[in-house]
Design an enzyme around this catalytic site. Structure first.
Site, PDB file in Angstrom:
ATOM      1  N   LEU A  35      -4.472   1.947  -9.943  1.00  0.00           N
ATOM      2  CA  LEU A  35      -3.764   0.867  -9.247  1.00  0.00           C
ATOM      3  C   LEU A  35      -2.613   1.381  -8.384  1.00  0.00           C
ATOM      4  CD1 LEU A  35      -3.633  -1.657 -12.234  1.00  0.00           C
ATOM      5  CD2 LEU A  35      -5.405  -1.395 -10.480  1.00  0.00           C
ATOM      6  N   GLU A  37       0.246  -0.071  -4.955  1.00  0.00           N
ATOM      7  CA  GLU A  37       1.082  -1.212  -4.529  1.00  0.00           C
ATOM      8  C   GLU A  37       0.234  -2.377  -3.999  1.00  0.00           C
ATOM      9  OE1 GLU A  37       4.271  -3.370  -4.420  1.00  0.00           O
ATOM     10  OE2 GLU A  37       4.166  -1.444  -5.450  1.00  0.00           O
ATOM     11  N   HIS A  39      -2.724  -3.360  -5.244  1.00  0.00           N
ATOM     12  CA  HIS A  39      -3.112  -4.126  -6.438  1.00  0.00           C
ATOM     13  C   HIS A  39      -1.898  -4.858  -7.011  1.00  0.00           C
ATOM     14  CE1 HIS A  39      -6.052  -0.647  -6.572  1.00  0.00           C
ATOM     15  NE2 HIS A  39      -6.870  -1.681  -6.611  1.00  0.00           N
ATOM     16  N   LYS A 186      -2.922   0.923   2.023  1.00  0.00           N
ATOM     17  CA  LYS A 186      -2.989   1.538   0.687  1.00  0.00           C
ATOM     18  C   LYS A 186      -4.417   1.447   0.165  1.00  0.00           C
ATOM     19  CE  LYS A 186       1.688   1.450  -0.439  1.00  0.00           C
ATOM     20  NZ  LYS A 186       2.557   2.290  -1.231  1.00  0.00           N
ATOM     21  N   SER A 187      -4.885   2.549  -0.410  1.00  0.00           N
ATOM     22  CA  SER A 187      -6.234   2.585  -0.970  1.00  0.00           C
ATOM     23  C   SER A 187      -6.289   3.695  -2.011  1.00  0.00           C
ATOM     24  CB  SER A 187      -7.248   2.886   0.144  1.00  0.00           C
ATOM     25  OG  SER A 187      -8.474   3.288  -0.412  1.00  0.00           O
ATOM     26  N   ARG A 189      -8.683   5.528  -2.422  1.00  0.00           N
ATOM     27  CA  ARG A 189      -9.391   6.660  -1.796  1.00  0.00           C
ATOM     28  C   ARG A 189      -8.481   7.498  -0.901  1.00  0.00           C
ATOM     29  NH1 ARG A 189     -14.096   2.849  -1.882  1.00  0.00           N
ATOM     30  NH2 ARG A 189     -15.624   3.815  -3.238  1.00  0.00           N
TER      31      ARG A 189
END
Ligand code: PAF
Length: 283
Positions: A35, A37, A39, A186-187, A189
């Site tokens: 998780l 930011e 999420h 943000k990810s 991955r």
């Protein structure tokens, strides 16, 4: 009360029954863990809007194609629990694949039309896997509301359509993209990117912002906006475009003009990491 950690559907259902008896509302945040930011923003919203919040933390094997990153998908369950607890959610559901799927599991939920283009065209099993697991999570949690990020815009549209078409009694809440300071969405991955690729990746946001400005300034020709977005991304030597598309935001079909609600979505490789980003014009 501290965070409840559950591994089984049975435990979640027992808790849900208890909450429902009290007449409490339930929010669900489906995640694959690791998780960040992005999420956190979904969980915050869910906590704000519901009496109880369930976060599912499950890397769903059936939404990954055979050549995709299931085995290497980043995981850190302890860090996830700490974040979820700090945000005030009640329960984290972390099932094993065996808990979610019986050995002879053979029922899938597939949404047509909206899954034919964009990521669906490149990832043929992906949305079937997403809709199947999300349907299961909706049933297990009996949630009143479920929270999805706009970063996965096609997923948001597909889940919304599934809930509507199958009369699922749940409100689907879309939440804005959360970005790094330099604009990169943000990810989980993003952790795959080398330092050079990480430096190059904000080109996506730069290109999309330019496209959005063109539309705000009156550009009606979708092909001109697409060409500009593509040209900016291509100016970055480490970026390899998978697609740049403008589609209508309801049916996700390609459009010629930028009138009405549209989604401008990109998927771009940096090395072997494929990143997606987008903007939506709602009207
Ligand atoms: O967006 C994700 O992380 C996943 O696709 C989801 C919705 C949790 C289903 O596995």
């Amino acid at each position: 009360m501290g965070l409840i950690r559950t591994l089984t559907k049975k435990e979640v259902k027992e808790k849900v029954r208890e909450w429902k008896k009290e007449g409490a509302s339930i929010g669900l945040v489906p995640t694959m863990g690791y998780l960040h930011e992005g999420h956190a923003s979904l969980i915050r919203k869910a906590v704000e809007q519901n009496d109880h919040v369930i976060v599912s933390d499950f890397v769903n094997p059936i939404q990954f194609g055979p050549k995709e990153d299931l085995a290497t998908y980043p995981r850190d369950f302890e860090a996830d629990c700490a974040l979820v607890e700090s945000l005030g959610a009640d329960l984290i559901f972390h099932p094993s694949p065996e808990e979610m799927y019986e050995p002879d599991f053979c029922t899938h939920v597939n949404v047509d039309v909206l899954t034919k283009g964009l990521c669906g065209a490149r990832r043929p099993v992906h949305f079937g896997g997403v809709c199947t697991v999300v349907s299961k999570l909706f049933h297990i949690s009996e949630a009143d509301r479920a929270y999805f990020g706009q970063k996965d815009a096609q997923q948001l549209a597909v889940v919304r359509r599934m809930a509507r078409d199958l009369d699922m009694d749940i409100e689907i809440i879309g939440c804005p993209i959360i970005r790094e300071e330099d604009g990169l969405a943000k990810s989980s991955r993003n952790t795959y990117l080398s330092p050079q690729e990480r430096k190059a990746a904000p080109i996506l946001h730069k290109a999309l912002t330019r496209g959005q400005e063109m539309i705000e300034n009156g550009e009606k020709d979708a092909s001109k906006v697409k060409a500009k977005v593509s040209a900016i991304i291509s100016s970055e030597p480490l970026a390899r475009i998978d697609y740049v598309e403008i589609v209508d935001w309801n049916q996700l079909q390609p459009v010629e003009t930028t009138d009405g609600p549209i989604l401008c979505a990109v998927a771009v490789y940096f090395g072997s990491t494929r990143l997606i980003d987008n903007f939506i014009k709602e009207d």
